[in-house]
Design a protein around this motif. Structure first.
Motif, PDB file in Angstrom:
ATOM      1  N   LYS A   1      43.131  37.244  33.855  1.00 40.68           N
ATOM      2  CA  LYS A   1      43.756  37.786  34.467  1.00 40.68           C
ATOM      3  C   LYS A   1      45.368  37.067  33.983  1.00 40.68           C
ATOM      4  CE  LYS A   1      40.322  35.609  37.505  1.00 40.68           C
ATOM      5  NZ  LYS A   1      39.717  34.885  38.240  1.00 40.68           N
TER       6      LYS A   1
ATOM      7  N   ASP B   1      35.612  40.336  41.427  1.00 44.01           N
ATOM      8  CA  ASP B   1      36.413  39.709  40.705  1.00 44.01           C
ATOM      9  C   ASP B   1      35.200  40.028  38.850  1.00 44.01           C
ATOM     10  OD1 ASP B   1      37.963  36.716  39.910  1.00 44.01           O
ATOM     11  OD2 ASP B   1      36.192  36.065  39.100  1.00 44.01           O
TER      12      ASP B   1
ATOM     13  N   GLY C   1      45.384  41.469  37.743  1.00 41.54           N
ATOM     14  CA  GLY C   1      43.650  41.509  36.875  1.00 41.54           C
ATOM     15  C   GLY C   1      44.121  42.182  36.371  1.00 41.54           C
TER      16      GLY C   1
END
Length: 404
Positions: A77, A71, A101
């Motif tokens: 995002k 992440d 993403g």
């Protein structure tokens, strides 16, 4: 940088020998090197330093899941896309659950190369030169490292060195004739006022003045954005189009962090290997989706399939195993690429058709099927009635039976 598992050459007068030399350390090459090193193969990864590919940086959940992307590599995002027509109509396409993403290739690609090293690959900042074969038929790869000529021997070369692949042009007939589009983008720091952009939205401009045969984009990257365009039309000013788009979105007040341009392929090559000891993947094999220009997922999948084919080649000793990479890719995504190529040929021809294309994007069936297919990288077959509805709506717009 070398792999911690690599060992010095016991006979410096003789070139080192590797199972595989991967030329190009982008997503395709780094993935192939990682998978082969994890399989216990001795891998040399050659990456030309100082190059960052122009790329919006979108990666779907399927990529994040299949390739274990952490992440903290995501700079944003995205939860919706905004389509902007030639006349300025704006159509928002919310994703719903989940997100797309965004990565910045300046950080993403080195991370992938570092992962290859951790897996056991030997990484060298170097420029590929040529391949020669010895009397035994083994390939010798010549390259330059810090200006010094070097060479290694290998059973296989994987060319992942971009659309204008030096490996491909030398080893795969017809590669030099590969059709290409040129892409250009600028990474821009957001001005204090922010500009006409959103932190969780991708903006896509279907306007002939931005691109006569593709589209322009503004994609969020946290405190920066990627603003770019592409075209196969000679003489079209990509920089001029971006200069105007920056002015109209308020991004001209932001600091330009860097500028990048590169050719992108328009369709997969008919042949990815030379039937002997060379296999292409990524942009070198033409793995960029028509219409959307998406490349990272297909590059990484192509790298994985190349590694699988290479392993089969090592085990069986049969060069025919190299062709499995293309066969598997086209079985998985050939139909998608064909549909996207037809869509681009139909809807990107002029502004009148682009206007209607953006109008179609208002349709909820279109939005849901688009996101389902993009996020999961599969054609959605669960809703045949919706496909039929979309087909007839497309016909209505194409033949101008309805107003845009």
């Amino acid at each position: 940088m070398s792999s911690p598992n690599s060992s010095p050459n016991p006979n410096p007068s003789e070139p080192e020998t590797f199972d595989c030399v991967v030329v190009g350390g982008g997503p395709a090459g780094a993935t192939a090197a990682t998978d082969l090193a994890r399989a216990g193969r001795r891998v040399l990864l050659l990456d030309k330093p100082g190059r960052i590919k122009p790329c919006g940086g979108a990666i779907p959940p399927r990529l994040i899941r299949d390739f274990a992307i952490p992440d903290d590599l995501l700079v944003a995002k995205v939860r919706s896309a905004r389509m902007i027509s030639p006349k300025g109509q704006r159509v928002d396409m919310p994703i719903g659950d989940g997100f797309v993403g965004m990565v910045d290739r300046e950080q993403f690609d080195p991370w992938l190369r570092d992962r290859a090293v951790l897996a056991g690959a030997d990484l060298r900042a170097a420029t590929f030169d040529r391949i020669e074969r010895d009397a035994e038929g083994l390939a010798t790869v010549h390259y330059r490292q810090a200006g010094t000529p070097r060479r290694v021997r290998t059973r296989l070369v994987i060319g992942a060195d971009g659309a204008s692949s030096t490996v491909g042009r030398a080893e795969i007939p017809g590669h030099a004739a590969m059709k290409q589009v040129f892409a250009y983008h600028e990474i821009v720091r957001l001005p204090p006022e922010g500009g006409d952009v959103a932190a969780t939205r991708c903006d896509v401009y279907y306007q002939g003045r931005r691109s006569p045969d593709f589209y322009a984009w503004v994609f969020p990257h946290g405190d920066t954005v990627s603003i770019g365009t592409g075209s196969a039309r000679k003489g079209f000013s990509l920089r001029g189009a971006i200069r105007e788009l920056r002015a109209e979105t308020g991004l001209d007040a932001g600091q330009t962090v860097r500028r990048e341009g590169a050719p992108l392929p328009l369709k997969p090559l008919r042949k990815w290997d030379n039937g002997r000891d060379v296999l292409l993947t990524g942009d070198a094999a033409g793995l960029v989706a028509p219409a959307s220009g998406e490349g990272i997922y297909y590059a990484m999948l192509g790298g994985r399939l190349a590694a699988d084919a290479a392993e089969r080649f090592f085990v069986t000793g049969k060069a025919s195993a190299l062709a499995l990479a293309r066969k598997r890719f086209m079985r998985l995504h050939g139909r998608v690429f064909l549909i996207l190529r037809i869509m681009q040929g139909v809807w990107y021809r002029n502004d009148a058709l682009r206007e209607r294309f953006v109008s179609i994007c208002r349709d909820k069936d279109v939005q849901q099927l688009t996101w389902d297919s993009y996020m999961n990288k599969e054609l959605v077959r669960a809703k045949p009635v919706a496909h039929v509805r979309i087909f007839f709506k497309d016909l209505a717009h194409l033949f101008r039976w309805v107003s845009p």
